[in-house]
Design an enzyme around this catalytic site. Structure first.
Site, PDB file in Angstrom:
ATOM      1  N   TYR A  48       5.201  42.509   7.475  1.00 56.60           N
ATOM      2  CA  TYR A  48       4.882  43.903   8.042  1.00 56.60           C
ATOM      3  C   TYR A  48       4.478  43.465   9.696  1.00 56.60           C
ATOM      4  CZ  TYR A  48       1.556  47.817   8.926  1.00 56.60           C
ATOM      5  OH  TYR A  48       0.766  48.930   9.361  1.00 56.60           O
ATOM      6  N   GLY A  77       2.614  37.716   9.818  1.00 50.99           N
ATOM      7  CA  GLY A  77       2.744  36.812   8.855  1.00 50.99           C
ATOM      8  C   GLY A  77       3.934  36.675   7.750  1.00 50.99           C
ATOM      9  N   ARG A 103     -32.628  30.293   5.353  1.00 53.42           N
ATOM     10  CA  ARG A 103     -31.142  30.573   6.093  1.00 53.42           C
ATOM     11  C   ARG A 103     -30.000  30.641   4.963  1.00 53.42           C
ATOM     12  NH1 ARG A 103     -30.859  24.842   8.467  1.00 53.42           N
ATOM     13  NH2 ARG A 103     -28.874  25.299   9.173  1.00 53.42           N
ATOM     14  N   GLY A 149     -24.452  16.646   8.239  1.00 52.62           N
ATOM     15  CA  GLY A 149     -23.397  15.950   8.943  1.00 52.62           C
ATOM     16  C   GLY A 149     -21.961  16.001   7.844  1.00 52.62           C
ATOM     17  N   THR A 198     -10.437  39.621  13.285  1.00 55.95           N
ATOM     18  CA  THR A 198      -9.180  40.039  14.202  1.00 55.95           C
ATOM     19  C   THR A 198      -8.054  40.747  13.483  1.00 55.95           C
ATOM     20  OG1 THR A 198      -9.787  38.053  15.645  1.00 55.95           O
ATOM     21  CG2 THR A 198      -7.792  39.428  16.088  1.00 55.95           C
ATOM     22  N   GLU A 241      -5.982  42.928  10.979  1.00 54.77           N
ATOM     23  CA  GLU A 241      -6.060  44.176  10.369  1.00 54.77           C
ATOM     24  C   GLU A 241      -7.214  44.926  11.273  1.00 54.77           C
ATOM     25  OE1 GLU A 241      -3.737  44.217   7.808  1.00 54.77           O
ATOM     26  OE2 GLU A 241      -3.956  46.375   8.621  1.00 54.77           O
ATOM     27  N   ASP A 250      -9.188  44.614  14.978  1.00 54.12           N
ATOM     28  CA  ASP A 250     -10.364  43.764  15.628  1.00 54.12           C
ATOM     29  C   ASP A 250     -11.581  44.261  15.402  1.00 54.12           C
ATOM     30  OD1 ASP A 250     -11.512  42.370  17.968  1.00 54.12           O
ATOM     31  OD2 ASP A 250     -11.975  44.169  18.268  1.00 54.12           O
TER      32      ASP A 250
END
Ligand SMILES: CCCCCCCCCCCCCCCCCCCC(=O)SCCNC(=O)CCNC(=O)[C@H](O)C(C)(C)COP(=O)(O)OP(=O)(O)OC[C@H]1O[C@@H](n2cnc3c(N)ncnc32)[C@H](O)[C@@H]1OP(=O)(O)O
Ligand SMILES: Cc1cc2nc3c(=O)[nH]c(=O)nc-3n(C[C@H](O)[C@H](O)[C@H](O)COP(=O)(O)OP(=O)(O)OC[C@H]3O[C@@H](n4cnc5c(N)ncnc54)[C@H](O)[C@@H]3O)c2cc1C
Length: 669
Positions: A140, A182, A338, A406, A427, A429, A431
């Site tokens: 595309y 792509g 969280r 870690g 970003t 398809e 922003d």
């Protein structure tokens, strides 16, 4: 049990035993049906058990090796699809579980849909079977070096030549080079190219054309065509498996019938004819892909959350007073506050994605019947949900990395690669900011029509209740009152409407609508986010109204729905307070209720991520293993690194030994 490649001892068995619900029934609620669970499971196992689909050393491959590996996996996947005569549903899932971005994603995800959506029946008959059999590979090609968001600003030209009945496709400037598509760089033989249509001396704007790029005999670029890859991208492994490409045309001729002519045509004489359909249908492929990206968000998010929850149940730090056991980090309230909203978000995105798929199908059926009335709603919903879910998911994957301490920073945790591969979703398809501004534009239009008495429908129907929502005050008195769906819905509706109306009022004070929109755009973004979050919350509540079977499943989903909504309320407290929807006291009560809900999720957390039914192969994370046997896996994984192939590193003789032997003397010492 989902894990086909887990160990023999289940270190998470204790966690699984505390669950208050039927995990198999939750798998059905998550996947959508028992059939979906079965087919997902079968395809995931098929991939996990095939050595060609191994990916444990992916981050150690060079770009060239990684690209070749991607070609190999894509070809092998196709071979298996043909050999096993897989259905389209099975084939799509098989590709998903192969889990390596590649040209096939754009071939199936954009090239084929673009031809189906914008090609005439005759064009579909010619091109789609070739694409289905992989006789051609397509991409595309829309974005250029100079323009991506502004599609109308694209510069590539397709000029009709009536003498030969051909279009001449040309890249007139450097900035008109196609840049990013792509699959374009190395794999595609064809592309749907978006270019300015010029005929009879007039520029008719952007249209789609099928252009052959490479020879079907030896894959070399056709005359007049320059092709290449645009270079390495963020992170190791990750999206570098994709050949995002550059393409330039030097007066390349294509037959007239390779213009996609469903929406508009050029006649043999060169006359431009536009059908009686909205010109925005040219953007239809993007709407389709945005809808699939929302479904992908729940996949990526649930994957990261699964790793972080399982590892947090295994990982222990501090807490031992008198030589007793240390505390599982999952027991820390900070870890819960969280992590559990992210778990809830994964479920929320899964259900809103399901709904969006339904909406998209419904809109497509209406379009077939020439009813274009729901097109703006479909555009606003796909753009808004794409934006909100991908931004939140990208942030959440990074949060899950931090939640794993870690070890989350090691490639073997799976999280760095997942983040690197996922973050461009904010970003590509469209922003995310540009898309939210489209939602805001839609909202401002809806608000302005309220004055004329036009009753809003679909996801903006709540705006019709303007008299009430502009002045209502939440009746919440206790923390428990926040468990009432009506109480939550009311404040989310009031917040979204008041923010939109505030923006509209402020825009109307500006010298022009355009200037006002531009000046107010940061506020408009927040208004759009509030509207989209309302959609997600509403669709979660609607899901709970459906027939949900299985012991305890509905209760768990209710908890997650409440967590999702109250977490948003807590996060955006400023919005709710400044618009006067709630008082500071009610905000504090919401937070109190949130803490109680986290406590209810805690014994169910591991089972809630088990319900995603991911194989260890798909997760590809030593921290997220089904059996929880994290430490031996981490230890073993380290030895696979190429640096550990030799005991003495390359470079020792040239750079370390001289240093250590002090052959280079520092003159002042
Ligand atoms: C462990 C790690 C391994 C993990 C591996 C995991 C594997 C995962 C696999 C991942 C595979 C990923 C596959 C995905 C591949 C990504 C593919 C990406 C492809 C692309 O990016 S293609 C290029 C996309 N480009 C864009 O999206 C461009 C964005 N810009 C636009 O859409 C438009 O230009 C924009 C911003 C809408 C403006 O258009 P413009 O024409 O200028 O329009 P106006 O603003 O003036 O609006 C006019 C009018 O039209 C309405 N409108 C606009 N768009 C649409 C639409 N799409 N549909 C309907 N209507 C639309 C708009 O609302 C206006 O309406 P009015 O009524 O207000 O006039
Ligand atoms: C991994 C990846 C794969 C891709 N695959 C394809 C593909 O297959 N085919 C294809 O055609 N394209 C593809 N693209 C291109 C992609 O669609 C564009 O990059 C995307 O649409 C953003 O456009 P842009 O790059 O022009 O960004 P820009 O628009 O230049 O954005 C730069 C900044 O400007 C801001 N901005 C832009 N306009 C406005 C505005 N009106 N108001 C406020 N702020 C604004 C943005 O928010 C952003 O912060 C891909 C991109 C990536 C990263």
């Amino acid at each position: 049990m989902a894990a086909v490649d887990g160990g023999e001892v289940d270190h998470l068995a204790g966690e699984r035993a505390t669950a208050h619900f039927d995990v198999d029934a939750m798998k059905v609620a998550w996947a959508g049906s028992r059939h979906a669970v079965e087919v997902n499971d079968r395809m995931a196992r098929l991939v996990a058990s095939d050595p060609v689909f191994r990916k444990d050393t992916r981050t150690m491959l060079s770009r060239k090796e990684l690209f070749k590996d991607t070609l190999k996996k894509a070809a092998h996947a196709w071979k298996r699809i043909v050999e096993l005569r897989l259905t389209e549903e099975e084939a799509n899932l098989l590709r998903l579980y192969v889990d390596q971005p590649g040209y096939v994603d754009l071939h199936w995800g954009m090239f084929v849909p673009a031809i189906k959506g914008q090609g005439t029946e005759e064009q579909q008959k010619k091109w789609v079977p070739m694409a289905y059999k992989f006789q051609i590979i397509g991409c595309y090609a829309q974005t250029e070096l100079g323009h991506g968001s502004n599609v109308q600003g694209l510069e590539t030209t397709a000029t009709f030549d009536p003498n030969t009945d051909e279009f001449v496709v040309h890249s007139p400037t450097l900035t008109s080079s196609k840049w990013w598509p792509g699959g374009l760089g190395k794999a595609s033989t064809h592309a749907v190219v978006y270019a300015r249509l010029i005929t009879q001396g007039k520029d008719y704007g952007i249209h789609g054309f099928i252009v052959q790029l490479r020879s079907l005999d030896d894959h070399s670029p056709l005359p007049g065509i320059t092709l290449g890859d645009i270079g390495g991208k963020f992170g190791s492994g990750a999206y570098n498996s994709m050949d995002n490409g550059v393409l330039r045309f030097d007066h390349v001729r294509i037959p007239r019938d390779q213009m996609l002519m469903r929406l508009s045509q050029v006649t043999r004489e060169g006359k431009y004819v536009h059908s009686d359909v909205p010109k925005q249908l040219l953007y239809g492929t993007m709407v389709y892909v945005r809808q699939t990206i929302v479904a992908d968000a729940s996949k990526a998010l649930s994957r990261a959350v699964c790793i972080a929850v399982r590892y947090s149940a295994i990982r222990k730090q501090f807490g031992s007073q008198a030589g007793g056991p240390e505390t599982q980090v999952l027991n820390y309230k900070t870890q819960q506050s969280r992590l559990f909203p992210l778990l809830a978000s994964a479920y929320a995105y899964r259900f809103v994605g399901e709904w969006l798929k339904w909406l998209y199908t419904d809109v497509m059926q209406k379009l077939e019947a020439k009813d274009y009335s729901t097109l703006p709603e479909a555009h606003a919903c796909t753009a808004g949900l794409k934006s909100v879910t991908t931004s939140a998911t990208a942030d959440a994957i990074e949060e899950c990395r931090k939640l794993c301490g870690g070890h989350g920073y090691l490639n073997s945790s799976g999280l760095p690669e997942l983040f690197a591969v996922y973050v461009p979703a904010c970003t590509y398809e469209g922003d995310n900011v540009v898309l939210l501004l489209q939602v805001a534009r839609f909202l401002m239009k809806t608000v302005s029509q309220l004055a004329s008495g036009k009753q809003p429908v679909g996801t903006t129907a709540y705006m019709g209740n303007i008299q009430y929502l502009m002045q209502c005050k939440s009746a919440v008195n206790t923390a428990g009152d926040w468990l009432n769906p009506a109480a939550i819905k009311e404040v989310f509706e009031a917040r979204a409407l008041r923010m939109a109306v505030n923006c509209a009022q402020n825009i109307s004070k500006a010298p022009s609508q355009e200037e006002g929109f531009s000046e107010l755009s940061p506020d408009l973004l927040e208004s759009a986010v509030a509207h989209v979050q309302l959609i997600i919350v509403t669709k979660f509540f609607e899901k709970l109204q459906q027939d949900i079977i299985g012991h305890g499943v509905k209760e768990q989903l209710q908890n997650l729905c409440n967590i999702y909504a109250l977490f948003l309320l807590h996060k955006h407290l400023g919005d709710f307070l400044s618009t006067g929807c709630i008082t500071p006291k009610q905000g504090a009560l919401a937070n109190e209720q949130l803490g109680r809900l986290y406590a209810q999720v805690r014994p169910n957390a591991v089972a809630l991520v088990d319900a995603f039914d991911y194989t260890d192969h798909y997760l590809s994370s030593v921290l997220g293993r089904y059996d929880g046997d994290v430490y031996p896996a981490l230890y073993a994984e380290a030895w696979k690194d190429p640096l550990n192939e030799t005991v003495i590193p390359d470079g020792y003789q040239e750079h370390l030994r001289p240093l250590l032997k002090q052959q280079l003397k520092f003159s002042r010492l």
